[in-house]
Design a protein around this motif. Structure first.
Motif, short mmCIF file in Angstrom:
data_model
loop_
_atom_site.label_atom_id
_atom_site.label_comp_id
_atom_site.label_asym_id
_atom_site.label_seq_id
_atom_site.Cartn_x
_atom_site.Cartn_y
_atom_site.Cartn_z
N THR A 4 -5.95 12.37 15.79
CA THR A 4 -6.09 12.92 14.44
C THR A 4 -5.24 12.13 13.45
OG1 THR A 4 -4.33 14.51 14.91
CG2 THR A 4 -6.61 15.23 15.29
N PRO A 5 -5.54 12.24 12.15
CA PRO A 5 -4.76 11.51 11.14
C PRO A 5 -3.30 11.95 11.14
CG PRO A 5 -6.82 12.32 10.20
CD PRO A 5 -6.68 12.97 11.54
N LEU A 6 -2.42 11.01 10.86
CA LEU A 6 -1.00 11.33 10.71
C LEU A 6 -0.77 11.88 9.32
CD1 LEU A 6 0.62 8.11 12.28
CD2 LEU A 6 0.37 10.36 13.36
N ALA A 7 0.00 12.94 9.22
CA ALA A 7 0.34 13.51 7.91
C ALA A 7 1.43 12.66 7.27
CB ALA A 7 0.83 14.95 8.07
N ALA A 17 0.82 -1.21 0.00
CA ALA A 17 0.00 0.00 0.00
C ALA A 17 0.85 1.26 0.00
CB ALA A 17 -0.92 0.00 1.22
N ARG A 18 0.30 2.30 -0.58
CA ARG A 18 0.92 3.61 -0.51
C ARG A 18 0.86 4.11 0.93
NH1 ARG A 18 -2.55 3.23 -4.85
NH2 ARG A 18 -1.64 3.58 -6.93
N ILE A 19 1.75 5.02 1.29
CA ILE A 19 1.80 5.51 2.67
C ILE A 19 0.46 6.14 3.06
CG2 ILE A 19 2.90 7.66 1.88
CD1 ILE A 19 3.24 5.93 5.35
N GLY A 20 -0.15 6.90 2.14
CA GLY A 20 -1.45 7.50 2.44
C GLY A 20 -2.53 6.48 2.68
N GLU A 21 -2.48 5.36 1.94
CA GLU A 21 -3.47 4.28 2.11
C GLU A 21 -3.30 3.61 3.47
OE1 GLU A 21 -4.09 2.82 -2.52
OE2 GLU A 21 -2.47 1.95 -1.34
N VAL A 22 -2.06 3.41 3.88
CA VAL A 22 -1.79 2.76 5.17
C VAL A 22 -2.30 3.64 6.31
CG1 VAL A 22 0.03 2.02 6.77
CG2 VAL A 22 0.18 1.43 4.34
N ALA A 50 3.73 13.50 5.25
CA ALA A 50 5.03 14.17 5.29
C ALA A 50 5.73 13.97 6.63
CB ALA A 50 4.86 15.67 5.02
N ASN A 51 4.95 13.94 7.71
CA ASN A 51 5.54 13.74 9.03
C ASN A 51 6.09 12.33 9.19
OD1 ASN A 51 4.89 16.34 9.72
ND2 ASN A 51 3.06 15.81 10.89
N VAL A 52 5.39 11.34 8.62
CA VAL A 52 5.88 9.96 8.70
C VAL A 52 7.16 9.81 7.87
CG1 VAL A 52 5.36 7.54 8.17
CG2 VAL A 52 3.59 9.02 9.13
N ARG A 53 7.18 10.43 6.70
CA ARG A 53 8.40 10.40 5.87
C ARG A 53 9.57 11.04 6.61
NH1 ARG A 53 4.62 11.91 1.73
NH2 ARG A 53 4.35 10.23 0.21
N ARG A 54 9.29 12.17 7.25
CA ARG A 54 10.33 12.88 7.98
C ARG A 54 10.85 12.03 9.15
NH1 ARG A 54 7.44 16.83 9.51
NH2 ARG A 54 7.58 17.93 7.52
N GLN A 55 9.94 11.39 9.87
CA GLN A 55 10.34 10.56 11.00
C GLN A 55 11.16 9.37 10.54
OE1 GLN A 55 7.35 8.21 13.24
NE2 GLN A 55 8.13 9.25 15.06
N LEU A 56 10.75 8.75 9.44
CA LEU A 56 11.49 7.61 8.90
C LEU A 56 12.90 8.04 8.50
CD1 LEU A 56 11.46 4.63 7.90
CD2 LEU A 56 10.68 5.51 5.68
N ARG A 85 -2.75 18.92 2.59
CA ARG A 85 -2.50 20.05 1.70
C ARG A 85 -1.99 21.23 2.51
NH1 ARG A 85 -8.07 18.91 -0.41
NH2 ARG A 85 -7.85 17.56 -2.24
N ASN A 86 -1.13 22.03 1.91
CA ASN A 86 -0.57 23.19 2.59
C ASN A 86 -1.68 24.12 3.09
OD1 ASN A 86 2.06 22.38 2.19
ND2 ASN A 86 2.28 23.52 0.26
N GLY A 87 -1.60 24.46 4.35
CA GLY A 87 -2.56 25.38 4.92
C GLY A 87 -3.89 24.77 5.29
N GLU A 88 -4.05 23.45 5.07
CA GLU A 88 -5.30 22.78 5.40
C GLU A 88 -5.05 21.67 6.41
OE1 GLU A 88 -7.53 21.40 2.07
OE2 GLU A 88 -7.24 23.24 0.90
N GLN A 89 -6.09 21.30 7.15
CA GLN A 89 -5.98 20.23 8.12
C GLN A 89 -5.91 18.88 7.40
OE1 GLN A 89 -9.13 20.27 11.00
NE2 GLN A 89 -8.09 18.88 12.40
N THR A 90 -5.03 18.01 7.86
CA THR A 90 -4.92 16.67 7.29
C THR A 90 -6.22 15.90 7.52
OG1 THR A 90 -2.52 16.60 7.61
CG2 THR A 90 -3.65 14.49 7.41
N PHE A 91 -6.70 15.20 6.46
CA PHE A 91 -7.96 14.47 6.61
C PHE A 91 -7.92 13.16 5.83
CE2 PHE A 91 -8.43 16.95 2.77
CZ PHE A 91 -9.19 16.16 1.92
#
Length: 208
Positions: free
Chosen positions: A123-126, A39-44, A128-134, A70-76
Motif C-alpha cells: 500500500t502507499p506510504l503515508a 520533488a515534494r515528498i508526496g510526489e516521490v 506523515a509516517n515518512v516524516r515521522r521516521q525521518l 486525510r484523517n480518517g481516510e485510507q492513504t491513496f
C-alpha cells in the motif's frame, strides 16, 4: 547533507533494531530521489514503476501524481500532482539513479503500476509516517529540525547558485519564478563583486 546521509545509512545497516522490522532501505532512497529531483515528498511516494526510465543514456523519472493522506481516510495515490505545471520529467543525477536501481533490485518483480516506495503490504506510504521516521532516525543521531521540505529548498538553492532562478523554478515545477524566490531562495547579502571592477573603470583616479 552527507551527515544526514550517513545517519540514515547507519540506521538502515544496524544489525539490531529493538522494535519493529529491520529497515528495508526505502528511507535512504527516498532522500536521494528528493535530492535528485526536488520533488515534494508526496510526489516521490507516488512514483510508479512506469514513471521510471533507468536504462536510457539519461535516466529520468516522471513526476505525475501525489500521495493523499486525510484523517480518517485510507492513504491513496492521486493521479496528478499539486498543479498542472508540477507534472514533469526530471533527468536523474548519478546518485539518484543508483539509489533507484538499488531499490528496484531489492523490490524484485514489480508491475508497471506498482509504487516504487510502498509498505510491506504493497500500500502507499503515508507522508506523515515518512516524516515521522525521518525525524526519529535523525533525532537518534542528534540531528534536529530536518524535514522533507528542507531537501526541496536545498535543491532550489543549489540550482539557483550554480545556474539561474529560471532553471530552479522549472525543476521545482513552479509556474512563476516569484514563487521560487519568495519561498525557496534566500536573498544573498553579497553584491556581485563585478561591481568593484566596473567602478574602478568608471571612476579611476588619474595617475600623478
Amino acid at each position: 547533507m552527507n551527515v544526514i546521509r550517513a545517519a540514515i545509512a547507519q540506521w538502515e545497516s544496524a544489525a539490531d533494531h529493538i522494535s519493529g522490522s529491520k529497515p528495508d532501505g526505502q528511507l535512504g532512497a527516498i532522500i536521494e530521489v528528493m535530492l535528485g529531483t526536488s520533488a515534494r515528498i508526496g510526489e516521490v511516494l507516488a512514483i510508479r514503476r512506469r514513471d521510471i526510465d533507468i536504462t536510457s543514456a539519461i535516466p529520468s523519472i516522471r513526476l505525475a501524481g501525489t500521495i493523499i493522506s486525510r484523517n480518517g481516510e485510507q492513504t491513496f495515490r492521486q493521479d496528478h500532482p499539486k498543479t498542472a505545471k508540477s507534472r514533469r520529467v526530471v533527468a536523474l543525477p548519478t546518485f539518484t539513479a543508483d539509489a533507484v536501481r538499488r531499490r528496484l533490485a531489492n523490490a524484485g518483480s514489480m508491475g508497471l503500476d506498482e509504487l516504487l516506495f510502498q509498505s510491506r503490504d504493497g500500500t502507499p506510504l503515508a507522508t506523515a509516517n515518512v516524516r515521522r521516521q525521518l525525524r526519529h532516525v535523525l533525532g537518534g543521531a542528534g540531528i534536529e529540525g530536518v524535514t522533507p521540505h528542507m531537501f526541496r529548498r536545498t535543491v532550489a538553492i543549489a540550482v539557483n547558485a550554480n545556474a539561474n532562478i529560471e532553471l530552479a523554478a522549472e525543476l521545482l515545477g513552479h509556474t512563476d519564478t516569484k514563487i521560487t524566490v519568495q519561498h525557496y531562495i534566500q536573498r544573498s547579502e553579497l553584491v556581485n563583486p563585478a561591481t568593484a571592477a566596473l567602478l574602478d573603470r568608471a571612476f579611476a583616479k588619474d595617475e600623478d
